[in-house]
Motif scaffolding. Structure first.
Motif, mmCIF file in Angstrom:
data_model
loop_
_atom_site.group_PDB
_atom_site.id
_atom_site.type_symbol
_atom_site.label_atom_id
_atom_site.label_comp_id
_atom_site.label_asym_id
_atom_site.label_seq_id
_atom_site.Cartn_x
_atom_site.Cartn_y
_atom_site.Cartn_z
ATOM 1 N N GLY A 50 0.815 -1.201 0.000
ATOM 2 C CA GLY A 50 0.000 0.000 0.000
ATOM 3 C C GLY A 50 0.852 1.255 0.000
ATOM 4 O O GLY A 50 0.639 2.182 -0.788
ATOM 5 N N GLN A 51 1.860 1.257 0.866
ATOM 6 C CA GLN A 51 2.725 2.416 0.944
ATOM 7 C C GLN A 51 3.530 2.569 -0.346
ATOM 8 O O GLN A 51 3.744 3.675 -0.836
ATOM 9 N N ALA A 52 3.950 1.451 -0.903
ATOM 10 C CA ALA A 52 4.702 1.489 -2.161
ATOM 11 C C ALA A 52 3.837 2.094 -3.259
ATOM 12 O O ALA A 52 4.303 2.884 -4.083
ATOM 13 N N LEU A 53 2.569 1.747 -3.248
ATOM 14 C CA LEU A 53 1.661 2.278 -4.259
ATOM 15 C C LEU A 53 1.467 3.773 -4.059
ATOM 16 O O LEU A 53 1.423 4.552 -5.019
ATOM 17 N N ALA A 54 1.378 4.183 -2.772
ATOM 18 C CA ALA A 54 1.213 5.609 -2.491
ATOM 19 C C ALA A 54 2.387 6.411 -3.044
ATOM 20 O O ALA A 54 2.236 7.553 -3.462
ATOM 21 N N ALA A 55 3.574 5.818 -3.056
ATOM 22 C CA ALA A 55 4.723 6.518 -3.623
ATOM 23 C C ALA A 55 4.811 6.298 -5.132
ATOM 24 O O ALA A 55 5.396 7.107 -5.842
ATOM 25 N N GLY A 56 4.230 5.211 -5.600
ATOM 26 C CA GLY A 56 4.277 4.915 -7.033
ATOM 27 C C GLY A 56 3.323 5.779 -7.826
ATOM 28 O O GLY A 56 3.624 6.189 -8.959
ATOM 29 N N ILE A 57 2.152 6.075 -7.244
ATOM 30 C CA ILE A 57 1.156 6.871 -7.966
ATOM 31 C C ILE A 57 1.687 8.245 -8.376
ATOM 32 O O ILE A 57 1.512 8.645 -9.528
ATOM 33 N N PRO A 58 2.362 8.984 -7.462
ATOM 34 C CA PRO A 58 2.910 10.272 -7.914
ATOM 35 C C PRO A 58 3.856 10.128 -9.105
ATOM 36 O O PRO A 58 3.882 11.004 -9.981
ATOM 37 N N ILE A 59 4.608 9.038 -9.156
ATOM 38 C CA ILE A 59 5.509 8.848 -10.292
ATOM 39 C C ILE A 59 4.691 8.693 -11.573
ATOM 40 O O ILE A 59 4.978 9.308 -12.604
ATOM 41 N N VAL A 60 3.636 7.890 -11.484
ATOM 42 C CA VAL A 60 2.767 7.701 -12.651
ATOM 43 C C VAL A 60 2.162 9.041 -13.064
ATOM 44 O O VAL A 60 2.136 9.393 -14.251
ATOM 45 N N LEU A 61 1.705 9.806 -12.052
ATOM 46 C CA LEU A 61 1.064 11.089 -12.367
ATOM 47 C C LEU A 61 2.043 12.049 -13.023
ATOM 48 O O LEU A 61 1.722 12.698 -14.024
ATOM 49 N N LEU A 62 3.261 12.138 -12.459
ATOM 50 C CA LEU A 62 4.265 13.008 -13.068
ATOM 51 C C LEU A 62 4.491 12.596 -14.517
ATOM 52 O O LEU A 62 4.542 13.435 -15.422
ATOM 53 N N ALA A 63 4.596 11.294 -14.730
ATOM 54 C CA ALA A 63 4.854 10.796 -16.081
ATOM 55 C C ALA A 63 3.715 11.169 -17.019
ATOM 56 O O ALA A 63 3.930 11.669 -18.126
ATOM 57 N N VAL A 64 2.479 10.932 -16.560
ATOM 58 C CA VAL A 64 1.334 11.209 -17.425
ATOM 59 C C VAL A 64 1.263 12.696 -17.757
ATOM 60 O O VAL A 64 1.107 13.086 -18.916
ATOM 61 N N VAL A 65 1.422 13.547 -16.727
ATOM 62 C CA VAL A 65 1.328 14.992 -16.953
ATOM 63 C C VAL A 65 2.409 15.456 -17.918
ATOM 64 O O VAL A 65 2.145 16.149 -18.915
ATOM 65 N N LEU A 66 3.663 15.049 -17.636
ATOM 66 C CA LEU A 66 4.757 15.508 -18.481
ATOM 67 C C LEU A 66 4.609 14.984 -19.906
ATOM 68 O O LEU A 66 4.869 15.700 -20.881
ATOM 69 N N ASP A 67 4.157 13.758 -20.035
ATOM 70 C CA ASP A 67 3.968 13.169 -21.359
ATOM 71 C C ASP A 67 2.894 13.924 -22.138
ATOM 72 O O ASP A 67 3.091 14.339 -23.274
ATOM 73 N N ARG A 68 1.753 14.144 -21.495
ATOM 74 C CA ARG A 68 0.643 14.811 -22.182
ATOM 75 C C ARG A 68 1.002 16.256 -22.534
ATOM 76 O O ARG A 68 0.694 16.732 -23.622
#
Lengths: 655, 321
Positions: A304-322
């Motif tokens: 759960g904690q790993a996911l909480a830190a993983g989601i921001p990485i995904v979000l940064l990636a999605v935002v920067l990509d888009r």
């Protein structure tokens, strides 16, 4: 993220027939060579695995080198006057960016992200960017997100500068271009995991090493696309500029670079994506930030904690990509912007709003993200994971549990494959590699592949490499079967494709580490979870390329098949799949590269093989084991890439 | 022309680099993290190892540094041996729990003098081979290494081939297991789980199904409370019997765990350094916090707070006067 797009030139069957005939000729030639060489080799070094006599033991020189570096790092001029300055410069710049981000406070950063996205890519993406940063705060990850962002800014900037310099040289000079192409090709197929150790040795654990490893990993796409853009400049325009008496520098700055804007932006986009994926792997060498949080959470088996830190990485990636993607599209669209907010006016409004928000937060003494605004997601996620494990692990009626699958997969697929590969005489492995690479590519690719494989033998890691190879092959087989099936389905239904898209996005950008613990919980410790994680990671790229390739098959060909009364199945089998062959080959190639990248990280969950060697090298500061393992991974990657690299792709890259 | 442009660019790059880092020598032994001491806060950077006991030490130290002394704490997860290197370069200030690395002590403490010992943690560590207690109760003779071969088939897994599986964890942990299996003539294969997380997950999974297993494990460890395990007796440890790694034939020693500080930090670290030097607690205390973190899935911060609220008498003495 190593995504790639496929082009599908329509080939007539004549070339196909010729190719087949050429393949037969190549194989015959190879058979002749083998008939002469094998008896000699076999007589001299008859052994199943790589012969002892042909190995080189690097343990002593490498250990000596490693000791020398550690002992001289504080005094030798190479460090005090060169590496030390690089290291300090990186630390200072990351620190500078970090301080600016902290000074802006959460309000300033969030608003700035929204404002930039608004100016570059429009209102919709502005909302997305703002929301993404807010979620990072909500998950309680604000500070690590800022640390990762600071590191990313510096790493991406450095990659872009390095990449553009290389790209400029290659774009303006044919000889450099020809020399650099294979180097860049190679750099892109290497798993990042392999080159952590050398940078750590020189720079020590921490941010400088992480930034440098990231630059090595993410500069190639920038270099390649810069060169491509410069070389693709319209000849007519260039001639016109030259006829106006422009100097070389003027021609470059006023015509060539602006004309290559689209490629440059695409390069930036790719560089950002690759740098982000590296940010997590770099946590193994103490990069800090979000990656480190993922890594720390995993060590206490806290998905759960790993996911909480993983989601921001995904979000940064999605935002920067888009955002970078949308900026690229806007450039291409050439629409006249008549709004009153265009140009500097829009930007100054954006800057003013950002400043106001940052100051407001500062005066309200709310610089840090308020702790009361944190949503704990760890617990529900862990509960969900536990439920899954409790109910799926074993004893599920009829289908059996995941542990049973893993046991069967290990026993009936991985073991025979590994034992089979390790049991093959070493020269026959080289022959197979040569045959595959030559039939699919040219004699140069075949030579590279064989030399890479031979290097593995010489380094005396033959068995470990074949172990890793067996895992890669099994993983690729599963990935390709699933990927092609899903890709075909998605190419036939827009609805399914739209549904799949966000799922694929998430899986492609989620750090590989996040998969590792759930797969252990489901499949136990061993090679099976490593393969499972690799499949999950590689699948999206394969699905994407397959779908795209099938979609691009010329509608005329499809229509004519339809008019001839072909059923849907016949159309797929006899028209679409053959015509999309280059795309399918590319999908296979990408699958191989991505599976290898994760299988080696599988060393963390008991995958053994080369990944374990690299990990052990890193963990024990043992350069000999780690570096040899790393080089072997590189060789394996090179071999696999060449063996699956169709000639078409090579031709396209040279465009 | 073109060449000159590139030269200028290159020179400018080098110039900027030198300007950024100040001219002259760069000291590779003073390389603090870029995130340290940011925005006016005093920061202590602690290395966290991957096992939960180490996380418990750091969590409690972090909480007290923050609440009582006003420091910010940065944590970086690093494996044991690279952590020594990071400590010598000043990238981290302290290691709170070390299991004994004589080579590194020689190199960094005695030769380079970049690291200084920080005293004991108050906890004694011991590595050994363990079987689950539910299995040991049914087969009491499994707890002697001489009988292990008899049970090899019970410990077989898909990864161990025809032999029994001895599960090891992270490659960074101190282990002689491969040599032990060889030298004691055991019909076992050492399978590395690759990380402690993977190992714990696998042990819990085995325990849930009440399956037999043999694993490398260590005390103190919170997992014993969840999965009771019994140690397998290896030939007794004698001073020096582990000197030659290839010929080892004896058990692991009992090691009082130690703290280590960057030399510069120990001298100029002010109250934080003094506090960390005083930090010393018992095995039971550490396990209490560890269990809260790893089993109850409390955040390390909350777990530390819970222990701190209940044990004020114990930590008051650690604070600098």
């Amino acid at each position: 993220m190593a995504t790639a797009t496929a082009s599908t030139p329509v080939r007539d069957t004549g070339i196909g027939a010729l190719l087949r005939r050429r393949a037969v000729v190549k194989l015959l030639l190879l058979a002749v060579v083998a008939a002469v060489a094998v008896p000699i080799l076999n007589a001299k070094w008859a052994s199943g695995a790589w012969p002892e006599a042909l190995t080189v033991d690097l343990t002593e020189p490498l250990t000596k080198a490693s000791d020398w570096i550690i002992d001289n790092r504080d005094s030798h001029w190479l460090f005090t006057y060169f590496f030390g300055h690089i290291s300090n410069a990186i630390v200072l710049s990351v620190r500078g960016v970090y301080l600016v981000l902290l000074a802006a406070g959460w309000a300033g950063v969030t608003v700035a992200a929204g404002a930039i996205a608004w100016r570059v890519a429009g209102l919709r993406l502005a909302a997305l960017a703002t929301a993404a940063f807010a979620v990072c705060g909500l998950l309680g990850m604000w500070v690590p997100t800022m640390q990762t962002l600071a590191l990313m800014v510096v790493a991406v900037l450095a990659s872009v500068i390095v990449g553009m310099l290389l790209g400029l040289a290659a774009g303006l000079n044919d000889r450099i271009f020809r020399m650099m192409r294979p180097v860049l090709d190679t750099m892109q197929v290497l798993p990042a995991f392999a080159y952590l150790l050398p940078v750590v040795l020189v720079f020590g654990i921490g941010v400088p090493a992480a930034v440098l490893a990231t630059v090595v990993y993410s500069a190639p796409p920038m270099a390649r696309l810069t060169a491509l853009g410069l070389r693709g400049a319209d000849g007519g325009v260039m001639e016109a500029v030259a006829s106006l008496g422009a100097t070389a520098r003027q021609r470059l700055l006023s015509a060539r670079l602006p004309l290559a804007r689209k490629e440059l932006l695409l390069g930036l986009n790719q560089t950002i994506m690759m740098a982000l994926s590296m940010a997590v792997i770099a946590s193994v060498i103490g990069a800090g930030g979000l990656g480190d949080r993922v890594y720390q959470a995993l060590s206490s088996v806290d998905v759960g904690q790993a996911l909480a830190a993983g989601i921001p990485i995904v979000l940064l990636a999605v935002v920067l990509d888009r955002v970078t993607g949308a900026a690229g599209e806007r450039l291409g669209a050439h629409t006249e912007d008549n709004s009153p907010l265009r140009g500097w006016r829009g930007w100054s409004i954006a800057a003013a709003v950002t400043l106001a928000c940052a100051l407001a937060a500062r005066f309200a003494d709310r610089l840090e993200w308020p702790t009361s605004w944190v949503v704990q997601i760890a617990e529900p996620v862990n509960t969900a994971k536990d439920w899954m494990v409790d109910h799926l692990y074993t004893g599920v009626p009829v289908v059996g549990g995941t542990a049973d699958w893993a046991a069967h997969f290990t026993k009936y697929v991985l073991d025979p494959l590994r034992d089979g590969l390790q049991g093959l005489p070493w020269w026959s492995v080289l022959l197979i590699v040569a045959a595959l690479a030559w039939v699919i590519g040219t004699w140069q690719t075949a030579l590279t592949a064989v030399l890479a494989m031979a290097a593995i033998g010489v380094l005396d890691v033959w068995n470990a490499s074949l172990d890793t190879l067996s895992q890669v092959l099994a993983g690729v087989a599963v990935t390709v079967v699933l990927g092609f099936a899903i890709g075909i389905a998605a190419s036939r239904s827009r609805r399914l494709e739209a549904l799949l898209r966000p799922v694929l996005d998430v899986f492609q950008t989620m750090p590989q580490f996040v998969y590792l613990i759930p797969v252990v919980a489901l499949f136990g410790v061993g090679r099976a979870p490593a393969v499972a994680a690799a499949v999950v990671y590689a699948l999206p790229a394969v699905i994407r390329i397959t779908t795209q390739g099938l979609r691009q098959v010329s509608p005329a060909a499809m229509e004519s098949a339809q008019s001839l009364g072909a059923t849907s199945w016949q159309q797929l089998r006899q028209v679409q799949l053959p015509l999309a062959r280059p795309a399918l080959m590319l999908a296979l190639n990408q699958g191989v590269v991505l599976v290898l990248a994760v299988v080696v990280i599988g060393g963390l969950v008991g995958g053994g093989g080369l990944g374990y060697d690299v990990l052990a090298g890193l963990a024990r500061g043992d350069l000999a084991t780690g570096l040899v393992g790393g080089i072997a991974i590189v060789c394996l990657g090179l071999m696999l890439d060449r063996v699956t690299q169709p000639t078409e792709r090579r031709a396209k890259k040279g465009a | 022309m073109r060449v000159r442009t590139r030269m200028t660019a290159a020179l400018a790059g080098v110039g900027a680099l030198v300007a950024l880092s100040g001219c002259g020598k760069a000291d590779m032994s003073k390389q603090s993290s870029p995130y340290a001491n940011a925005a006016g806060a005093k920061t202590v950077t602690l290395s966290v190892q991957s096992w939960v006991g180490a996380q418990a030490n750091v969590a409690v130290a972090e909480y007290l540094l923050k609440e009582e002394l006003g420091y910010r704490v940065d944590k970086v997860q690093i494996d044991e041996i690279p952590a020594w290197d990071a400590l010598s370069q000043g990238r981290v200030d302290a290691i709170m729990e070390d299991w004994g690395h004589p080579d590194q002590e020689q190199r960094y403490i005695k030769d380079k003098k970049t690291i200084v010992p920080g005293g004991g943690v108050g906890v004694t560590g011991h590595i050994g081979w363990y079987v689950p207690t539910y299995f040991a109760k049914k087969h009491p003779d499994v707890t002697d290494w001489k009988n292990l071969n008899k049970y090899a088939k019970d410990f077989r897994t898909p990864e161990s081939g025809g032999k029994g599986q001895l599960m090891d964890g992270s490659p960074s942990y101190v282990t002689n297991d491969k040599a032990l299996v060889e030298n004691l003539d055991l019909d076992y294969k050492v399978v590395f789980a690759g990380s402690e997380a993977a190992q714990i997950t696998q042990i819990e999974q085995f325990a849930k199904q009440q399956k037999p297993f043999l694993t490398y494990w260590y005390k103190p460890q919170w997992l014993f409370k969840k999965v009771p395990m019994t140690e397998v007796k290896l030939p007794a440890y004698k001073e020096g019997c582990d000197a030659d790694p290839a010929k080892i034939k004896c058990a692991y020693p009992h090691t009082p765990l130690q703290k280590f500080f960057n030399a510069d930090f120990a001298e100029n670290g002010g109250k934080a350094a003094e506090f960390l030097k005083n930090f010393k607690w018992s095995e039971a205390d550490q396990n209490e916090v560890s269990l809260l973190i790893a089993d109850k899935k409390m955040s390390p911060e909350d777990a530390a707070k819970k222990w701190i609220d209940a044990n004020e008498s114990k930590w008051r003495g650690w604070l600098p006067k």
